[in-house]
Scaffold this motif. Sequence first.
Motif, PDB file in Angstrom:
ATOM      1  N   SER A 174       0.822  -1.205   0.000  1.00 29.72           N
ATOM      2  CA  SER A 174       0.000   0.000   0.000  1.00 29.72           C
ATOM      3  C   SER A 174       0.860   1.260   0.000  1.00 29.72           C
ATOM      4  O   SER A 174       0.571   2.219  -0.719  1.00 29.72           O
ATOM      5  N   GLU A 175       1.911   1.257   0.797  1.00 30.13           N
ATOM      6  CA  GLU A 175       2.824   2.400   0.834  1.00 30.13           C
ATOM      7  C   GLU A 175       3.467   2.633  -0.531  1.00 30.13           C
ATOM      8  O   GLU A 175       3.517   3.771  -1.026  1.00 30.13           O
ATOM      9  N   ASP A 176       3.956   1.559  -1.142  1.00 27.35           N
ATOM     10  CA  ASP A 176       4.601   1.671  -2.452  1.00 27.35           C
ATOM     11  C   ASP A 176       3.602   2.111  -3.524  1.00 27.35           C
ATOM     12  O   ASP A 176       3.930   2.934  -4.391  1.00 27.35           O
ATOM     13  N   ALA A 177       2.390   1.571  -3.475  1.00 27.31           N
ATOM     14  CA  ALA A 177       1.362   1.937  -4.455  1.00 27.31           C
ATOM     15  C   ALA A 177       1.017   3.419  -4.332  1.00 27.31           C
ATOM     16  O   ALA A 177       0.898   4.123  -5.344  1.00 27.31           O
ATOM     17  N   ALA A 178       0.861   3.905  -3.112  1.00 28.99           N
ATOM     18  CA  ALA A 178       0.547   5.325  -2.904  1.00 28.99           C
ATOM     19  C   ALA A 178       1.656   6.201  -3.471  1.00 28.99           C
ATOM     20  O   ALA A 178       1.380   7.180  -4.193  1.00 28.99           O
ATOM     21  N   GLU A 179       2.889   5.837  -3.193  1.00 25.94           N
ATOM     22  CA  GLU A 179       4.008   6.631  -3.680  1.00 25.94           C
ATOM     23  C   GLU A 179       4.098   6.610  -5.201  1.00 25.94           C
ATOM     24  O   GLU A 179       4.494   7.602  -5.813  1.00 25.94           O
ATOM     25  N   SER A 180       3.676   5.514  -5.820  1.00 26.13           N
ATOM     26  CA  SER A 180       3.688   5.450  -7.287  1.00 26.13           C
ATOM     27  C   SER A 180       2.670   6.411  -7.905  1.00 26.13           C
ATOM     28  O   SER A 180       2.782   6.769  -9.064  1.00 26.13           O
ATOM     29  N   GLU A 181       1.685   6.824  -7.114  1.00 27.08           N
ATOM     30  CA  GLU A 181       0.677   7.797  -7.571  1.00 27.08           C
ATOM     31  C   GLU A 181       1.015   9.215  -7.128  1.00 27.08           C
ATOM     32  O   GLU A 181       0.216  10.127  -7.279  1.00 27.08           O
ATOM     33  N   GLY A 182       2.197   9.386  -6.543  1.00 23.06           N
ATOM     34  CA  GLY A 182       2.601  10.717  -6.093  1.00 23.06           C
ATOM     35  C   GLY A 182       1.989  11.125  -4.765  1.00 23.06           C
ATOM     36  O   GLY A 182       1.914  12.313  -4.456  1.00 23.06           O
ATOM     37  N   LEU A 183       1.559  10.144  -3.978  1.00 22.29           N
ATOM     38  CA  LEU A 183       0.969  10.408  -2.667  1.00 22.29           C
ATOM     39  C   LEU A 183       1.835   9.777  -1.585  1.00 22.29           C
ATOM     40  O   LEU A 183       2.476   8.750  -1.816  1.00 22.29           O
ATOM     41  N   THR A 184       1.815  10.355  -0.414  1.00 19.63           N
ATOM     42  CA  THR A 184       2.401   9.669   0.728  1.00 19.63           C
ATOM     43  C   THR A 184       1.375   8.643   1.205  1.00 19.63           C
ATOM     44  O   THR A 184       0.170   8.772   0.902  1.00 19.63           O
ATOM     45  N   PRO A 185       1.814   7.636   1.945  1.00 19.42           N
ATOM     46  CA  PRO A 185       0.841   6.676   2.478  1.00 19.42           C
ATOM     47  C   PRO A 185      -0.250   7.337   3.321  1.00 19.42           C
ATOM     48  O   PRO A 185      -1.418   6.957   3.242  1.00 19.42           O
ATOM     49  N   LEU A 186       0.105   8.353   4.086  1.00 15.64           N
ATOM     50  CA  LEU A 186      -0.884   9.047   4.904  1.00 15.64           C
ATOM     51  C   LEU A 186      -1.864   9.848   4.047  1.00 15.64           C
ATOM     52  O   LEU A 186      -3.064   9.916   4.354  1.00 15.64           O
ATOM     53  N   GLN A 187      -1.382  10.443   2.967  1.00 15.19           N
ATOM     54  CA  GLN A 187      -2.288  11.146   2.049  1.00 15.19           C
ATOM     55  C   GLN A 187      -3.291  10.171   1.434  1.00 15.19           C
ATOM     56  O   GLN A 187      -4.469  10.481   1.321  1.00 15.19           O
ATOM     57  N   TYR A 188      -2.806   8.986   1.049  1.00 12.71           N
ATOM     58  CA  TYR A 188      -3.710   7.974   0.499  1.00 12.71           C
ATOM     59  C   TYR A 188      -4.786   7.612   1.523  1.00 12.71           C
ATOM     60  O   TYR A 188      -5.973   7.547   1.196  1.00 12.71           O
TER      61      TYR A 188
ATOM     62  N   LEU B  90      -5.807   3.585  -7.052  1.00 11.43           N
ATOM     63  CA  LEU B  90      -5.198   2.882  -5.923  1.00 11.43           C
ATOM     64  C   LEU B  90      -6.148   1.843  -5.330  1.00 11.43           C
ATOM     65  O   LEU B  90      -5.726   0.749  -4.968  1.00 11.43           O
ATOM     66  N   ALA B  91      -7.412   2.171  -5.237  1.00 11.41           N
ATOM     67  CA  ALA B  91      -8.388   1.229  -4.675  1.00 11.41           C
ATOM     68  C   ALA B  91      -8.488  -0.027  -5.536  1.00 11.41           C
ATOM     69  O   ALA B  91      -8.606  -1.141  -4.998  1.00 11.41           O
ATOM     70  N   GLU B  92      -8.427   0.128  -6.850  1.00  7.84           N
ATOM     71  CA  GLU B  92      -8.455  -1.049  -7.726  1.00  7.84           C
ATOM     72  C   GLU B  92      -7.252  -1.945  -7.458  1.00  7.84           C
ATOM     73  O   GLU B  92      -7.385  -3.168  -7.378  1.00  7.84           O
ATOM     74  N   ARG B  93      -6.086  -1.354  -7.321  1.00  9.32           N
ATOM     75  CA  ARG B  93      -4.877  -2.138  -7.050  1.00  9.32           C
ATOM     76  C   ARG B  93      -4.955  -2.808  -5.678  1.00  9.32           C
ATOM     77  O   ARG B  93      -4.569  -3.963  -5.515  1.00  9.32           O
ATOM     78  N   HIS B  94      -5.479  -2.096  -4.696  1.00  7.54           N
ATOM     79  CA  HIS B  94      -5.610  -2.661  -3.353  1.00  7.54           C
ATOM     80  C   HIS B  94      -6.606  -3.822  -3.334  1.00  7.54           C
ATOM     81  O   HIS B  94      -6.391  -4.817  -2.648  1.00  7.54           O
ATOM     82  N   ARG B  95      -7.676  -3.680  -4.069  1.00  8.50           N
ATOM     83  CA  ARG B  95      -8.680  -4.750  -4.105  1.00  8.50           C
ATOM     84  C   ARG B  95      -8.069  -6.039  -4.628  1.00  8.50           C
ATOM     85  O   ARG B  95      -8.300  -7.112  -4.070  1.00  8.50           O
TER      86      ARG B  95
END
Length: 141
Positions: A29-43, A114-119
Amino acid sequence: MPPPKELTKRDFESLSEFRYQLRRFLRFSEDAAESEGLTPLQYLLLLHVKGFPGREYATIGELAERLQAQHHGVVSLVTRCESAGFLARHQGTDDRRQVHVTLTDLGAEKLHRLAERHREVLQSLSDVFRVENISAFNDRT
């Protein structure tokens, strides 16, 4: 109430596996968020705004509870996300002292991807997080 049963090696193995898989998911989840230009907390903030039950906004206090963070820290996080174009703030209609936080189109697009990837990842971990796997540990205590 009877005394708790002794923990077995299997109990520790189950707990270890659960924590390992949970950490793997969080790392993903942390890596996925960063790949979208977000911090994990922003996600997480975007997720909690969109996922707040029954409406399309959340208040700062509600988000602080969901994030288990201090109110002033969430205000700063919302400010950064608003500056980045992910969120917008609106004055409450019923209580004008409240601030309603909503997703912008950009924030919604990033969150959706991100939600699609997390699912997908959560589906692959469904056996690990099954209730019976967790309850087997609880039954022993």
